[in-house]
Write a protein that holds these residues in place. Structure first.
Motif, short mmCIF file in Angstrom:
data_model
loop_
_atom_site.label_atom_id
_atom_site.label_comp_id
_atom_site.label_asym_id
_atom_site.label_seq_id
_atom_site.Cartn_x
_atom_site.Cartn_y
_atom_site.Cartn_z
N LEU A 3 -38.18 -57.54 -59.02
CA LEU A 3 -38.38 -58.41 -60.17
C LEU A 3 -37.11 -59.22 -60.37
CD1 LEU A 3 -39.77 -59.40 -62.77
CD2 LEU A 3 -38.84 -57.35 -63.91
N LEU A 5 -35.16 -61.37 -62.74
CA LEU A 5 -35.22 -61.44 -64.20
C LEU A 5 -34.15 -62.40 -64.73
CD1 LEU A 5 -36.83 -59.99 -66.42
CD2 LEU A 5 -35.00 -58.29 -66.49
N LEU A 24 -43.73 -65.06 -67.38
CA LEU A 24 -43.94 -64.32 -66.13
C LEU A 24 -44.65 -65.21 -65.11
CD1 LEU A 24 -43.79 -61.61 -64.61
CD2 LEU A 24 -45.95 -60.98 -65.70
N ARG A 56 -36.16 -65.85 -56.16
CA ARG A 56 -37.50 -65.32 -55.88
C ARG A 56 -38.06 -65.90 -54.58
NH1 ARG A 56 -42.21 -67.43 -54.80
NH2 ARG A 56 -44.02 -66.24 -55.38
N ALA A 67 -41.58 -60.73 -57.92
CA ALA A 67 -42.07 -61.38 -59.13
C ALA A 67 -40.86 -61.98 -59.84
CB ALA A 67 -42.75 -60.36 -60.04
N ALA A 69 -39.50 -63.46 -63.78
CA ALA A 69 -39.78 -63.52 -65.21
C ALA A 69 -38.54 -63.97 -65.96
CB ALA A 69 -40.23 -62.15 -65.73
N VAL A 92 -42.99 -57.17 -69.55
CA VAL A 92 -43.06 -57.66 -68.17
C VAL A 92 -43.45 -56.53 -67.22
CG1 VAL A 92 -41.69 -58.54 -66.22
CG2 VAL A 92 -41.47 -59.59 -68.48
N LEU A 93 -42.83 -55.38 -67.36
CA LEU A 93 -43.13 -54.25 -66.48
C LEU A 93 -44.58 -53.80 -66.64
CD1 LEU A 93 -39.80 -52.22 -66.84
CD2 LEU A 93 -40.56 -53.59 -64.87
N LEU A 96 -46.82 -56.23 -64.80
CA LEU A 96 -46.78 -56.09 -63.34
C LEU A 96 -47.69 -54.95 -62.91
CD1 LEU A 96 -42.98 -56.59 -62.58
CD2 LEU A 96 -44.84 -58.22 -62.26
N VAL A 102 -40.47 -50.56 -59.29
CA VAL A 102 -39.96 -51.91 -59.49
C VAL A 102 -38.45 -51.81 -59.61
CG1 VAL A 102 -39.97 -53.92 -61.01
CG2 VAL A 102 -42.08 -52.63 -60.65
N ALA A 104 -34.89 -54.52 -60.11
CA ALA A 104 -34.62 -55.84 -60.66
C ALA A 104 -33.36 -56.48 -60.07
CB ALA A 104 -34.48 -55.77 -62.17
#
Length: 174
Positions: A3, A5, A24, A56, A67, A69, A92-93, A96, A102, A104
């Protein structure tokens, strides 16, 4: 899953654009970045959002499932801002909702936003941190804030020596 972030602790994104956060998805983050750039082209959070998209894209090209966000806090209180970021990371989590672990990568624009790292780390392991500084302004911005801090401190402000024309006995030095 990774992720990426983007963190905006003082909620410039929401305050300046009216966008609800968290944001997101690649297209949504890109749209938010564009709206913030249109509302305030000088806001450093614009660069944070675009760096998150760039990171990303790079990771996805490398074969990772990624992902992206953007999460924000609140303007004013650091404690309330940190709590707001934590709640948005939770949202957000949950969105997903993968069976995978996950991890970050956090993207910020400076030390103030990085103060929320323990809150994020309590929810998701952090594999990396990227502080975005606009290259052209890095040295100038650093000098500006150093001078501002020195002039703001009564003790150091009194120790600055500034030559004035009336104190010069020779035009050679003034």
């Amino acid at each position: 899953m990774l992720l990426v972030l983007a963190v905006d602790l003082d909620d410039d994104l929401g305050r300046k654009t009216g966008i609800s956060t968290p944001v997101l998805g690649r297209e949504n983050v890109e749209d938010a970045a564009t709206q913030l750039a249109t509302a305030d082209p000088e806001d450093s959070d614009v660069n944070v959002l675009f760096q998150a998209i760039h990171t990303r894209d790079q990771l996805e090209r490398g074969g990772e499932e990624v992902a992206v966000a953007a999460v924000t806090g609140l303007d004013g209180s650091d404690v309330k801002a940190n709590r707001a970021v934590g709640e948005e990371v939770d949202t957000v989590l949950a969105a997903l909702s993968t069976g995978e672990n996950v991890r970050a990568i956090v993207i910020t624009d400076g030390a103030q936003d990085e103060s929320v790292l323990p809150v994020i780390r309590s929810r998701v392991p952090i594999d990396g941190l990227r502080r975005v500084v606009v290259r052209q302004a890095q040295d100038l911005e650093s000098i500006y804030y150093t001078i501002k801090q020195v002039l703001g401190d009564k003790e150091t402000r009194g120790t600055l020596l500034v030559p004035s024309a009336s104190s010069c006995s020779s035009t050679r030095w003034c």
